[in-house]
Scaffold this motif. Structure first.
Motif, PDB file in Angstrom:
ATOM      1  N   LEU A 249       0.846  -1.206   0.000  1.00 18.52           N
ATOM      2  CA  LEU A 249       0.000   0.000   0.000  1.00 18.52           C
ATOM      3  C   LEU A 249       0.884   1.260   0.000  1.00 18.52           C
ATOM      4  O   LEU A 249       0.623   2.213  -0.765  1.00 18.52           O
ATOM      5  N   ASP A 250       1.927   1.254   0.811  1.00 21.23           N
ATOM      6  CA  ASP A 250       2.859   2.396   0.867  1.00 21.23           C
ATOM      7  C   ASP A 250       3.504   2.622  -0.500  1.00 21.23           C
ATOM      8  O   ASP A 250       3.691   3.761  -0.935  1.00 21.23           O
ATOM      9  N   HIS A 251       3.854   1.535  -1.168  1.00 25.99           N
ATOM     10  CA  HIS A 251       4.476   1.624  -2.486  1.00 25.99           C
ATOM     11  C   HIS A 251       3.515   2.277  -3.489  1.00 25.99           C
ATOM     12  O   HIS A 251       3.894   3.189  -4.230  1.00 25.99           O
ATOM     13  N   LEU A 252       2.246   1.838  -3.466  1.00 27.42           N
ATOM     14  CA  LEU A 252       1.254   2.415  -4.394  1.00 27.42           C
ATOM     15  C   LEU A 252       0.987   3.884  -4.040  1.00 27.42           C
ATOM     16  O   LEU A 252       0.841   4.727  -4.937  1.00 27.42           O
ATOM     17  N   LEU A 253       0.954   4.196  -2.744  1.00 26.36           N
ATOM     18  CA  LEU A 253       0.746   5.584  -2.309  1.00 26.36           C
ATOM     19  C   LEU A 253       1.891   6.478  -2.820  1.00 26.36           C
ATOM     20  O   LEU A 253       1.646   7.584  -3.329  1.00 26.36           O
ATOM     21  N   ARG A 254       3.112   5.970  -2.710  1.00 24.85           N
ATOM     22  CA  ARG A 254       4.276   6.745  -3.201  1.00 24.85           C
ATOM     23  C   ARG A 254       4.162   6.996  -4.698  1.00 24.85           C
ATOM     24  O   ARG A 254       4.447   8.086  -5.186  1.00 24.85           O
ATOM     25  N   GLN A 255       3.743   5.986  -5.436  1.00 22.35           N
ATOM     26  CA  GLN A 255       3.606   6.153  -6.894  1.00 22.35           C
ATOM     27  C   GLN A 255       2.570   7.233  -7.210  1.00 22.35           C
ATOM     28  O   GLN A 255       2.763   8.022  -8.139  1.00 22.35           O
ATOM     29  N   ILE A 256       1.483   7.284  -6.442  1.00 22.81           N
ATOM     30  CA  ILE A 256       0.449   8.305  -6.665  1.00 22.81           C
ATOM     31  C   ILE A 256       1.005   9.687  -6.302  1.00 22.81           C
ATOM     32  O   ILE A 256       0.861  10.651  -7.067  1.00 22.81           O
ATOM     33  N   GLU A 257       1.685   9.783  -5.142  1.00 27.44           N
ATOM     34  CA  GLU A 257       2.243  11.069  -4.714  1.00 27.44           C
ATOM     35  C   GLU A 257       3.287  11.583  -5.702  1.00 27.44           C
ATOM     36  O   GLU A 257       3.398  12.780  -5.954  1.00 27.44           O
ATOM     37  N   LEU A 268      -1.067  -2.137 -11.375  1.00 25.22           N
ATOM     38  CA  LEU A 268      -2.471  -2.540 -11.503  1.00 25.22           C
ATOM     39  C   LEU A 268      -2.624  -3.651 -12.545  1.00 25.22           C
ATOM     40  O   LEU A 268      -3.468  -4.543 -12.396  1.00 25.22           O
ATOM     41  N   SER A 269      -1.780  -3.612 -13.598  1.00 28.22           N
ATOM     42  CA  SER A 269      -1.799  -4.702 -14.597  1.00 28.22           C
ATOM     43  C   SER A 269      -1.337  -6.002 -13.956  1.00 28.22           C
ATOM     44  O   SER A 269      -1.912  -7.072 -14.213  1.00 28.22           O
ATOM     45  N   ALA A 270      -0.294  -5.907 -13.126  1.00 28.39           N
ATOM     46  CA  ALA A 270       0.192  -7.117 -12.436  1.00 28.39           C
ATOM     47  C   ALA A 270      -0.916  -7.680 -11.539  1.00 28.39           C
ATOM     48  O   ALA A 270      -1.123  -8.898 -11.463  1.00 28.39           O
ATOM     49  N   ALA A 271      -1.679  -6.785 -10.875  1.00 29.68           N
ATOM     50  CA  ALA A 271      -2.787  -7.229 -10.018  1.00 29.68           C
ATOM     51  C   ALA A 271      -3.860  -7.911 -10.865  1.00 29.68           C
ATOM     52  O   ALA A 271      -4.374  -8.987 -10.505  1.00 29.68           O
ATOM     53  N   GLN A 272      -4.184  -7.302 -12.003  1.00 28.50           N
ATOM     54  CA  GLN A 272      -5.209  -7.885 -12.888  1.00 28.50           C
ATOM     55  C   GLN A 272      -4.779  -9.278 -13.368  1.00 28.50           C
ATOM     56  O   GLN A 272      -5.569 -10.226 -13.341  1.00 28.50           O
ATOM     57  N   ASN A 273      -3.506  -9.393 -13.790  1.00 25.74           N
ATOM     58  CA  ASN A 273      -3.011 -10.686 -14.289  1.00 25.74           C
ATOM     59  C   ASN A 273      -3.028 -11.745 -13.186  1.00 25.74           C
ATOM     60  O   ASN A 273      -3.398 -12.892 -13.413  1.00 25.74           O
ATOM     61  N   TYR A 274      -2.628 -11.322 -11.994  1.00 21.52           N
ATOM     62  CA  TYR A 274      -2.591 -12.285 -10.886  1.00 21.52           C
ATOM     63  C   TYR A 274      -4.004 -12.790 -10.570  1.00 21.52           C
ATOM     64  O   TYR A 274      -4.223 -13.976 -10.346  1.00 21.52           O
ATOM     65  N   ARG A 275      -4.975 -11.857 -10.615  1.00 25.74           N
ATOM     66  CA  ARG A 275      -6.359 -12.273 -10.347  1.00 25.74           C
ATOM     67  C   ARG A 275      -6.839 -13.279 -11.395  1.00 25.74           C
ATOM     68  O   ARG A 275      -7.555 -14.231 -11.085  1.00 25.74           O
ATOM     69  N   GLN A 276      -6.391 -13.062 -12.652  1.00 25.84           N
ATOM     70  CA  GLN A 276      -6.823 -13.990 -13.709  1.00 25.84           C
ATOM     71  C   GLN A 276      -6.215 -15.384 -13.532  1.00 25.84           C
ATOM     72  O   GLN A 276      -6.785 -16.371 -13.995  1.00 25.84           O
ATOM     73  N   THR A 277      -5.051 -15.469 -12.871  1.00 24.96           N
ATOM     74  CA  THR A 277      -4.509 -16.810 -12.608  1.00 24.96           C
ATOM     75  C   THR A 277      -5.319 -17.507 -11.505  1.00 24.96           C
ATOM     76  O   THR A 277      -5.405 -18.725 -11.469  1.00 24.96           O
ATOM     77  N   ILE A 278      -5.916 -16.715 -10.613  1.00 24.99           N
ATOM     78  CA  ILE A 278      -6.718 -17.318  -9.532  1.00 24.99           C
ATOM     79  C   ILE A 278      -8.130 -17.650 -10.032  1.00 24.99           C
ATOM     80  O   ILE A 278      -8.687 -18.708  -9.738  1.00 24.99           O
ATOM     81  N   TYR A 279      -8.709 -16.722 -10.794  1.00 21.20           N
ATOM     82  CA  TYR A 279     -10.070 -16.929 -11.347  1.00 21.20           C
ATOM     83  C   TYR A 279      -9.988 -16.856 -12.867  1.00 21.20           C
ATOM     84  O   TYR A 279     -10.293 -15.811 -13.444  1.00 21.20           O
ATOM     85  N   PRO A 280      -9.530 -17.967 -13.527  1.00 19.11           N
ATOM     86  CA  PRO A 280      -9.308 -17.892 -14.985  1.00 19.11           C
ATOM     87  C   PRO A 280     -10.601 -17.617 -15.740  1.00 19.11           C
ATOM     88  O   PRO A 280     -11.655 -18.022 -15.309  1.00 19.11           O
TER      89      PRO A 280
END
Ligand code: NAP
Length: 280
Positions: A249-257, A268-280
């Motif tokens: 969360l701190d890492h994402l906050l820094r990127q926004i700041e 966010l793309s990495a998060a989307q891809n990871y979710r697709q491996t869990i729920y193909p």
């Protein structure tokens, strides 16, 4: 047809009873309050219910389904009434604190955890088909009797749940990620929103809340007693996950700041891809 006992007639115990009776098993229930036993009989969750653990004699299998904090004391109360070949299992959401104690108490014990639930609690929340297609983890150890595993596995099959095996320690570390951390994250979302000091904005946010907020707040708005028990009984694994979560969360906050929009999108793309491996 097996003769099955269920101790603790709430959401999980009642739901097990409804489906096991539908599969032709004979189900006897034990709960703390007489009116819960009466409601369970009226609802069709048990063939017979009582507050007296004596009714648990001469059964093939007994499920322990009270709240996590009562599993050990309830087990101590009931084991004097079990026949020696009765298999004992529990449904508690944490296993490392429970499995070693119960396997010392009863030789035919195997730990279990159905990965299914709703936000409600108690016998009125019990419903049919709660476990269909849901993972159901058994947590045998080197000491677990193989016939006990087979008997519980057969019932999990009857429930049409997906049977998995894990050690108690691996189970607790994995559920910290997918069950206990989400409760804290989702509750944090609700608490932070509730602390918005600008009252008209807070009210407007409530009015505008739609499916996205509904989904992300659902598990945080569930049974507080169960959430507290999960944290209390799985604190080391949950702490590990929360520290990792806070760092991310701190890492994402820094990127926004820092207006690092490319970096943020990549995450966010990495998060989307990871979710697709869990729920193909
Ligand atoms: P619940 O709806 O509150 O049901 C527990 C029931 O146990 C209560 O309705 C209570 O009934 C009875 N009870 C309480 N103390 C008892 C005692 N000393 N002796 C006998 N019965 C007693 O809780 P739940 O959600 O079904 O959770 C039960 C277990 O399932 C917990 O170990 C939990 O970790 C596990 N689990 C929960 C979920 C979930 O999402 N909810 C999912 C998987 C596993 P009366 O006091 O009215 O008799």
């Amino acid at each position: 047809m097996l003769r099955i006992g269920i101790v603790g007639l709430g959401l999980i115990g009642g739901s097990l009873g409804i489906d096991l009776r539908a599969k032709g098993h004979y189900v006897v229930g034990v709960s703390r309050r007489a009116e819960t036993c009466e409601r369970a009989i009226a609802k069709g969750a048990v063939d017979w219910g009582s507050t007296d653990p004596k009714v648990l004699s001469a059964l093939d299998l007994v499920f322990l389904c009270p709240p996590i904090g009562s599993v050990l004391s309830v087990a101590l109360d009931i084991v004097p009434h079990l026949s020696k070949d009765t298999v004992l299992t529990d449904v508690a959401s944490v296993k490392e604190e429970i499995v070693p104690a119960l396997e010392k108490l009863w030789p035919q014990y195997v730990g279990g955890h159905p990965m299914a639930g709703t936000a409600e609690a108690g016998i009125e929340a019990a419903r049919s088909q709660l476990f269909v297609n849901a993972p159901y983890v058994l947590t045998p150890t080197l000491h677990t009797d193989s016939e006990a595993i087979d008997r519980v596995a057969q019932i999990i099959n009857d429930l049409e749940a997906k049977l998995l095996y894990a050690t108690p320690a691996d189970h607790d570390r994995a559920v910290a990620w997918i069950s206990h951390l989400p409760v804290i994250v989702s509750a944090t979302l609700l608490l932070a929103n509730a602390q918005e000091v600008d009252e008209p904005i807070r009210t407007l946010s409530q009015r505008l809340a739609s499916s996205g907020f509904y989904d992300t707040s659902r598990v945080g708005g569930g049974n507080p007693e169960l959430g507290r028990m999960m944290a209390e009984y799985n604190r080391a694994a949950l702490r590990h996950c929360l520290i990792q979560y806070r760092a991310t969360l701190d890492h994402l906050l820094r990127q926004i700041e820092q207006e690092d929009w490319e970096g943020l999108q990549a995450n966010l793309s990495a998060a989307q891809n990871y979710r697709q491996t869990i729920y193909p």
